[in-house]
Scaffold this motif. Structure first.
Motif, PDB file in Angstrom:
ATOM      1  N   LEU A   1      44.344  43.981  36.347  1.00 34.96           N
ATOM      2  CA  LEU A   1      45.017  42.809  36.911  1.00 34.96           C
ATOM      3  C   LEU A   1      46.221  43.220  37.755  1.00 34.96           C
TER       4      LEU A   1
ATOM      5  N   ALA B   1      44.889  44.547  40.975  1.00 30.70           N
ATOM      6  CA  ALA B   1      44.427  43.460  41.832  1.00 30.70           C
ATOM      7  C   ALA B   1      45.601  42.805  42.548  1.00 30.70           C
TER       8      ALA B   1
ATOM      9  N   TYR C   1      39.649  42.279  40.014  1.00 31.54           N
ATOM     10  CA  TYR C   1      39.509  41.052  39.215  1.00 31.54           C
ATOM     11  C   TYR C   1      38.166  41.050  38.481  1.00 31.54           C
TER      12      TYR C   1
ATOM     13  N   LEU D   1      41.756  33.364  36.397  1.00 26.18           N
ATOM     14  CA  LEU D   1      41.225  34.621  36.921  1.00 26.18           C
ATOM     15  C   LEU D   1      40.066  34.387  37.885  1.00 26.18           C
TER      16      LEU D   1
ATOM     17  N   LYS E   1      41.534  33.298  41.139  1.00 30.46           N
ATOM     18  CA  LYS E   1      42.082  34.444  41.876  1.00 30.46           C
ATOM     19  C   LYS E   1      40.960  35.265  42.499  1.00 30.46           C
ATOM     20  N   LEU E   2      39.879  35.452  41.741  1.00 31.89           N
ATOM     21  CA  LEU E   2      38.736  36.194  42.260  1.00 31.89           C
ATOM     22  C   LEU E   2      38.133  35.469  43.467  1.00 31.89           C
TER      23      LEU E   2
END
Length: 292
Positions: free
Chosen positions: A234, A237, A253, A270, A273-274
């Protein structure tokens, strides 16, 4: 990305890759680079011609033995694949065996490692497992060796052409002398020994301000600590996003999501974010899947 059209900066990027690299994406990366950047040139550095390789073997043997046979010279040159450093290594091992058997390159490299004092061998194992240049201070901490003794061990390995360093100060870097040597050392270590060295490197790197999340991700993952690896995935990323390296951010991610189970709000965060990273990387179908 820096060299991508339409306005690449006036800079020269020089990269190397072994022709026999075990990296599965080495050729793919070269192809991608040609597509992204203008003016890409590939320079192939070939092995010694067969005749020159045999002549080098013959001269090395002739300096300490009498009348080396053409067959011996040809066999040693072929096993070294024309690489001068490996020709020298194989000749050394051949002489140690009194010509009883024709050595294999991997066996010759490992035999010389085994002849090292135990502390020097362990330091070489650590450097080989690291896989990339690491600061001398990190190597010393991971190997639990004090300064003066560490200097003497590093000098021994350097003189034996087993490692190379960029200097003698603790902020300078150390790495295996050749990638083929690194492969040989790592291949002879047990899975448990490799995991232990990765763990030691991870702990030492956590204390080092210059260490990157990518490095820590790899070492914690190889040590078997998936929880710590997920944390650094993380962080890697986020760092990649800050540098606009969205493709790499998406990979990190995805890796974090595969390393530990997530649910509820954390899962939503998450995957969002991905999806955003994939969208910025122009991978719309994959981005849509992440948002779904």
């Amino acid at each position: 990305e820096l060299l991508r059209q339409p306005l690449p900066p006036p800079m020269l990027l020089l990269a190397t890759v072994r022709a026999a690299s075990t990296a599965p994406d080495a050729r793919t990366e070269a192809t991608r680079l040609r597509c992204l950047a203008a003016g890409v040139q590939q320079l192939h550095v070939a092995k010694l011609p067969d005749a020159d390789a045999r002549e080098l073997v013959w001269q090395l043997l002739a300096s300490v033995a009498t009348e080396p046979s053409p067959a011996e010279a040809a066999a040693l040159a072929a096993e070294a694949a024309g690489h001068p450093l490996f020709i020298d290594e194989l000749v050394r091992q051949h002489l140690l065996q009194n010509g009883a058997a024709m050595p294999r390159l991997d066996d010759a490299l490992w035999a010389r490692v085994r002849r090292l004092p135990q502390p020097a061998q362990q330091l070489l194992e650590l450097v080989a497992v690291a896989g990339v240049p690491i600061p001398l201070r990190v190597a010393a901490q991971a190997a639990v060796i004090d300064g003066e003794r560490f200097d003497s061990l590093a000098a021994l390995l350097r003189t034996a052409h087993l490692v190379r360093t960029t200097g003698v100060h603790m902020q300078d870097a150390i790495e295996p002398y050749h990638d083929r040597l690194r492969e040989s050392v790592v291949a002879h270590l047990s899975a448990e020994a490799r995991a232990q060295w990765h763990g030691r490197l991870a702990v030492a790197l956590e204390r080092d301000e210059a260490a990157s999340p990518e490095e820590l991700l790899r070492h914690w993952l190889e040590s078997g600590n998936r929880e710590r690896a997920a944390d650094y995935a993380l962080r890697a990323a986020a760092q990649a996003e800050s540098k606009l390296a969205f493709e790499r951010a998406a990979q990190c991610y995805e890796q974090a999501l595969s390393l530990r189970p997530v649910e509820g709000a954390e899962s939503t965060r998450l995957y969002t974010k991905l999806g955003e990273a994939l969208a910025h990387a122009s991978r719309e179908p994959a981005s849509a899947e992440a948002f779904l």
